[in-house]
Design a protein around this motif. Structure first.
Motif, PDB file in Angstrom:
ATOM      1  N   GLU A 153       0.861  -1.191   0.000  1.00 17.25           N
ATOM      2  CA  GLU A 153       0.000   0.000   0.000  1.00 17.25           C
ATOM      3  C   GLU A 153       0.892   1.234   0.000  1.00 17.25           C
ATOM      4  O   GLU A 153       1.832   1.332   0.805  1.00 17.25           O
ATOM      5  CB  GLU A 153      -0.915   0.043   1.239  1.00 17.25           C
ATOM      6  CG  GLU A 153      -1.771   1.322   1.254  1.00 17.25           C
ATOM      7  CD  GLU A 153      -2.770   1.407   2.401  1.00 17.25           C
ATOM      8  OE1 GLU A 153      -2.762   0.533   3.295  1.00 17.25           O
ATOM      9  OE2 GLU A 153      -3.561   2.376   2.382  1.00 17.25           O
ATOM     10  N   ASN A 181      -4.517   5.089  -2.027  1.00 14.22           N
ATOM     11  CA  ASN A 181      -5.703   5.649  -1.359  1.00 14.22           C
ATOM     12  C   ASN A 181      -6.255   6.820  -2.171  1.00 14.22           C
ATOM     13  O   ASN A 181      -5.498   7.680  -2.614  1.00 14.22           O
ATOM     14  CB  ASN A 181      -5.329   6.156   0.033  1.00 14.22           C
ATOM     15  CG  ASN A 181      -4.948   5.020   0.962  1.00 14.22           C
ATOM     16  OD1 ASN A 181      -5.811   4.303   1.473  1.00 14.22           O
ATOM     17  ND2 ASN A 181      -3.652   4.831   1.158  1.00 14.22           N
ATOM     18  N   GLU A 223      -7.978   2.250  -3.039  1.00 13.71           N
ATOM     19  CA  GLU A 223      -8.626   2.109  -1.730  1.00 13.71           C
ATOM     20  C   GLU A 223      -9.543   3.297  -1.478  1.00 13.71           C
ATOM     21  O   GLU A 223      -9.135   4.447  -1.612  1.00 13.71           O
ATOM     22  CB  GLU A 223      -7.570   2.035  -0.614  1.00 13.71           C
ATOM     23  CG  GLU A 223      -6.696   0.803  -0.728  1.00 13.71           C
ATOM     24  CD  GLU A 223      -5.921   0.515   0.553  1.00 13.71           C
ATOM     25  OE1 GLU A 223      -6.059   1.259   1.546  1.00 13.71           O
ATOM     26  OE2 GLU A 223      -5.171  -0.479   0.541  1.00 13.71           O
ATOM     27  N   ASP A 270     -11.718   0.525   2.285  1.00 11.40           N
ATOM     28  CA  ASP A 270     -10.763   0.764   3.371  1.00 11.40           C
ATOM     29  C   ASP A 270     -11.494   1.062   4.685  1.00 11.40           C
ATOM     30  O   ASP A 270     -12.625   1.540   4.674  1.00 11.40           O
ATOM     31  CB  ASP A 270      -9.895   1.967   2.983  1.00 11.40           C
ATOM     32  CG  ASP A 270      -8.534   1.975   3.674  1.00 11.40           C
ATOM     33  OD1 ASP A 270      -8.277   1.108   4.524  1.00 11.40           O
ATOM     34  OD2 ASP A 270      -7.731   2.868   3.355  1.00 11.40           O
TER      35      ASP A 270
HETATM   36 MG    MG Z   1      -5.620   2.632   2.886  1.00 10.97          MG
END
Ligand code: MG
Ligand code: C2E
Ligand code: MG
Ligand code: MG
Length: 278
Positions: free
Chosen positions: A59, A114, A146, A176
């Motif tokens: 991530e 993200n 995410e 998420d």
């Molecule tokens: Mg995340």
């Protein structure tokens, strides 16, 4: 009476408020500079198979290397960026940087980025993703986006359409921080998520709370029923990991499995080999 007046104007005469506003304005101006002068950096946190420790992916987490304040964490500047269009610039920069880096990894791990809700409301995020994939050459199957439920609470119909466009490109979607905020089962039913990430707040209390264990097991069962993978976030102890393993949780992320690190450090550790220079 004085108290009642203070109650009506709760912050007006509070001297530290001016100061707070001033610091915020300064930080906001600094942030605009930061984007333009390359002070943002990316860390990567490994995601692993619970039972074997095998690497599943990484991530990407943004950091701000402030010239005088040192490293500033995303929780301390993303909300600020979301107050203006800066978040769009930052979001696009992160996506482009991560895709450009990941395409050079010899190991074809997936990379998760993200997204902010603002990127859904105020930009054509599907087109941006498509352009960046084309520009960088990253295979869409290696990208995961995410989102949290607050991302698309505003306009669910549009969000659904955009998410399908993104999925049709071959990019996967993760929900998420599941279990916090706006979480609803309706979201799981209606939106095409490939993965649910159970929020880390559950795992801190999991060992001592049977109710929390029951919730985690129920989410794992939901994931199995929907064909959606479930990842546990914020795993810090071996006990948490073995409980997850016993509960049949396949994937996890957390300090125990690896802290966020720079790509340079990950390369140095031998987890990733670069195709060319860093
Ligand atoms: Mg995340
Ligand atoms: P998130 O997406 O839920 O990311 C996980 C956060 O939990 C990261 O914090 C990570 O360092 C932290 N974490 C991971 N494992 C553990 C653990 O075992 N224990 C504890 N206590 N924490 C752990 P970080 O990097 O500070 O990021 C915070 C949040 O900022 C992220 O939460 C994400 O919502 C947001 N964020 C980060 N990068 C970006 C970005 O590029 N764009 C946007 N829009 N938001 C971002
Ligand atoms: Mg999370
Ligand atoms: Mg979060």
């Amino acid at each position: 009476r004085a108290k009642a007046e203070r109650g009506r104007h709760p912050c007006f005469y509070e001297p530290s408020m001016d100061e707070k506003v001033r610091i915020r304005r300064k930080l906001s101006a600094d942030l605009r500079q930061a984007v333009e002068t390359g002070q943002l950096t990316i860390c990567y946190q490994v995601q692993r198979v619970v039972a074997t420790g095998e690497i599943r992916g990484y991530e990407a987490l943004v950091r701000w290397e402030h010239p005088t304040q040192g490293t500033i964490m995303p929780d301390d500047f993303i909300p600020l960026a979301e107050e203006s269009d800066l978040i769009l610039q930052i979001g696009e920069w992160v996506l482009r940087c991560v895709c450009a880096e990941a395409v050079q990894w010899l190991q074809p791990y997936t990379v998760a980025v993200n997204l902010s809700g603002m990127q859904f409301v105020h930009s054509d995020i599907a087109r941006i993703v498509a352009n960046i994939l084309k520009e960088t050459g990253l295979p869409p199957q290696r990208l995961e986006l995410e989102l949290t439920e607050s991302t698309f609470i505003a306009d669910q119909a549009r969000a659904l359409q955009v998410l399908h466009q993104i999925k049709d490109m071959g990019v996967s979607l993760a929900l998420d921080d599941f279990g916090t905020g706006y979480s609803s089962l309706d979201t799981l039913r209606r939106f095409p998520f490939d993965r649910i990430k159970i929020d880390r707040s559950f795992f801190g209390v999991m060992q001592t709370s049977e109710h929390t264990q029951a919730i985690v097991r129920a989410v794992l069962a939901l994931g199995r029923a929907f064909g959606t993978s479930v990842m546990a976030e914020g795993i810090e102890t071996a006990e948490q990991l073995s409980m997850l393993n016993a509960a049949g949780c396949y994937e996890a992320q957390g300090f125990l499995l690896g802290r966020p690190a720079t790509l340079a450090d990950i390369v140095k550790n031998g987890q990733i080999t670069m195709n060319g220079a860093l």
